[in-house]
Each structure stands twice: as structure tokens, then as C-alpha cells.
Design a protein around this motif. Structure first.
Motif, PDB file in Angstrom:
ATOM      1  N   ILE A  50      -6.206  -3.116  -9.528  1.00  0.00           N
ATOM      2  CA  ILE A  50      -5.543  -4.236  -8.921  1.00  0.00           C
ATOM      3  C   ILE A  50      -4.941  -4.584  -8.210  1.00  0.00           C
ATOM      4  CG2 ILE A  50      -5.737  -5.399  -6.578  1.00  0.00           C
ATOM      5  CD1 ILE A  50      -9.063  -4.433  -6.449  1.00  0.00           C
ATOM      6  N   TYR A  51      -4.958  -5.685  -9.938  1.00  0.00           N
ATOM      7  CA  TYR A  51      -3.695  -6.447  -9.974  1.00  0.00           C
ATOM      8  C   TYR A  51      -2.805  -6.088 -11.036  1.00  0.00           C
ATOM      9  CZ  TYR A  51      -1.659  -9.993 -12.922  1.00  0.00           C
ATOM     10  OH  TYR A  51      -0.355 -11.169 -13.213  1.00  0.00           O
ATOM     11  N   GLY A  52      -3.156  -4.447 -11.717  1.00  0.00           N
ATOM     12  CA  GLY A  52      -2.142  -4.093 -12.257  1.00  0.00           C
ATOM     13  C   GLY A  52      -0.946  -3.692 -11.540  1.00  0.00           C
ATOM     14  N   ILE A  53      -1.443  -2.511 -10.617  1.00  0.00           N
ATOM     15  CA  ILE A  53      -0.560  -1.921  -9.237  1.00  0.00           C
ATOM     16  C   ILE A  53       0.268  -3.181  -9.083  1.00  0.00           C
ATOM     17  CG2 ILE A  53      -1.539  -1.406  -7.269  1.00  0.00           C
ATOM     18  CD1 ILE A  53      -4.007   0.349  -8.114  1.00  0.00           C
ATOM     19  N   ALA A  54      -0.394  -4.194  -8.345  1.00  0.00           N
ATOM     20  CA  ALA A  54       0.023  -5.181  -7.569  1.00  0.00           C
ATOM     21  C   ALA A  54       1.146  -5.674  -8.411  1.00  0.00           C
ATOM     22  CB  ALA A  54      -1.278  -6.555  -7.822  1.00  0.00           C
ATOM     23  N   ILE A  55       1.886  -6.264  -9.503  1.00  0.00           N
ATOM     24  CA  ILE A  55       2.582  -6.017 -10.759  1.00  0.00           C
ATOM     25  C   ILE A  55       3.149  -5.240 -11.034  1.00  0.00           C
ATOM     26  CG2 ILE A  55       1.774  -8.562 -10.876  1.00  0.00           C
ATOM     27  CD1 ILE A  55       1.199  -7.992 -14.996  1.00  0.00           C
ATOM     28  N   ASN A  56       2.936  -4.071 -11.112  1.00  0.00           N
ATOM     29  CA  ASN A  56       3.303  -2.509 -11.341  1.00  0.00           C
ATOM     30  C   ASN A  56       3.602  -2.957 -12.834  1.00  0.00           C
ATOM     31  OD1 ASN A  56       4.447  -0.538 -10.737  1.00  0.00           O
ATOM     32  ND2 ASN A  56       6.096  -0.936 -11.047  1.00  0.00           N
ATOM     33  N   SER A  57       2.626  -2.722 -13.349  1.00  0.00           N
ATOM     34  CA  SER A  57       2.320  -2.710 -15.186  1.00  0.00           C
ATOM     35  C   SER A  57       1.231  -1.498 -15.442  1.00  0.00           C
ATOM     36  CB  SER A  57       1.355  -3.773 -15.430  1.00  0.00           C
ATOM     37  OG  SER A  57       1.669  -4.291 -16.912  1.00  0.00           O
ATOM     38  N   PRO A  58       2.083  -0.591 -15.314  1.00  0.00           N
ATOM     39  CA  PRO A  58       1.316   0.485 -15.965  1.00  0.00           C
ATOM     40  C   PRO A  58       0.936   0.499 -17.085  1.00  0.00           C
ATOM     41  CG  PRO A  58       4.154   0.861 -16.140  1.00  0.00           C
ATOM     42  CD  PRO A  58       3.981  -0.946 -16.310  1.00  0.00           C
ATOM     43  N   PRO A  59       1.098  -0.292 -18.521  1.00  0.00           N
ATOM     44  CA  PRO A  59      -0.486  -0.423 -19.549  1.00  0.00           C
ATOM     45  C   PRO A  59      -1.355  -1.009 -18.799  1.00  0.00           C
ATOM     46  CG  PRO A  59       1.932  -1.173 -20.242  1.00  0.00           C
ATOM     47  CD  PRO A  59       1.949  -1.395 -19.072  1.00  0.00           C
ATOM     48  N   LEU A  60      -1.880  -1.987 -18.098  1.00  0.00           N
ATOM     49  CA  LEU A  60      -2.840  -2.310 -17.274  1.00  0.00           C
ATOM     50  C   LEU A  60      -3.400  -1.555 -16.540  1.00  0.00           C
ATOM     51  CD1 LEU A  60      -2.040  -6.089 -16.126  1.00  0.00           C
ATOM     52  CD2 LEU A  60      -3.970  -5.337 -17.533  1.00  0.00           C
ATOM     53  N   ILE A  61      -2.336  -0.797 -15.589  1.00  0.00           N
ATOM     54  CA  ILE A  61      -2.648   0.514 -14.430  1.00  0.00           C
ATOM     55  C   ILE A  61      -4.266   1.174 -15.472  1.00  0.00           C
ATOM     56  CG2 ILE A  61      -2.868   2.411 -13.384  1.00  0.00           C
ATOM     57  CD1 ILE A  61      -0.230   0.286 -12.147  1.00  0.00           C
ATOM     58  N   ALA A  62      -2.450   2.458 -16.909  1.00  0.00           N
ATOM     59  CA  ALA A  62      -3.828   3.468 -17.382  1.00  0.00           C
ATOM     60  C   ALA A  62      -4.848   3.164 -18.252  1.00  0.00           C
ATOM     61  CB  ALA A  62      -2.716   3.292 -17.990  1.00  0.00           C
ATOM     62  N   ALA A  63      -5.315   1.205 -18.517  1.00  0.00           N
ATOM     63  CA  ALA A  63      -6.080   1.797 -19.319  1.00  0.00           C
ATOM     64  C   ALA A  63      -7.205   1.150 -18.265  1.00  0.00           C
ATOM     65  CB  ALA A  63      -6.006   0.032 -20.351  1.00  0.00           C
TER      66      ALA A  63
END
Length: 82
Positions: A50-63
Motif C-alpha cells: 500500500i505504501y509503495g502504491i501511495a508513493i508510486n515506487s515500482p520496486p516496492l510494489i513488485a517486491a
């Protein structure tokens, strides 16, 4: 360059779950795994996603999508393989 570091961490952090998932599903044994620990890990990964989506961070989202799938698989095995 910092994104490369993020992708490297994401790849390593995700790949580390594969041996455990394979062992659980191959042996069908989960008695030595803690359900509460794996549920907390799954929750943690979901929050990071959710945090990765909120900050639009592809590495966080994918991982965290992949890791949540792997840990979710372990939780499912723990709940349904008796």
C-alpha cells in the motif's frame, strides 16, 4: 541509480521466499512454521505494498506483490494442509 538499488533489494527479498514455499508444498509439512509469524509477515508486506502504491515506487510494489503471494501461499498451506 537509487532505483537499481531498490530493484536489487526487491529481487533478493522476493527470491528468498522461493525455497521455503517449494519445501512447504513439496513436503506438505508446516508444523515447524509459525502461523502468527507468517500472518504478521503477510500483513507487513501488504502494508508495504500500500505504501509503495501511495508513493508510486515500482520496486516496492513488485517486491511486495510477489512476496505477499509467496507468504500467502505458506499461510494457506499452514491453514489447509493438516
Amino acid at each position: 541509480m537509487i532505483d537499481l538499488l531498490g530493484y536489487a533489494a526487491a529481487l533478493l527479498g522476493t527470491l528468498c521466499w522461493i525455497p521455503q514455499v517449494l519445501k512447504v508444498w513439496k513436503t506438505r509439512q508446516t508444523k515447524d512454521l509459525s502461523l502468527s509469524t507468517n500472518l504478521m509477515l503477510f500483513t507487513t508486506m501488504s502494508l508495504w505494498l500500500i505504501y509503495g502504491i501511495a508513493i508510486n515506487s515500482p520496486p516496492l510494489i513488485a517486491a511486495n506483490i510477489l512476496s505477499a503471494i509467496f507468504v500467502g501461499s505458506i499461510v494457506s498451506a499452514k491453514l489447509f494442509l493438516k
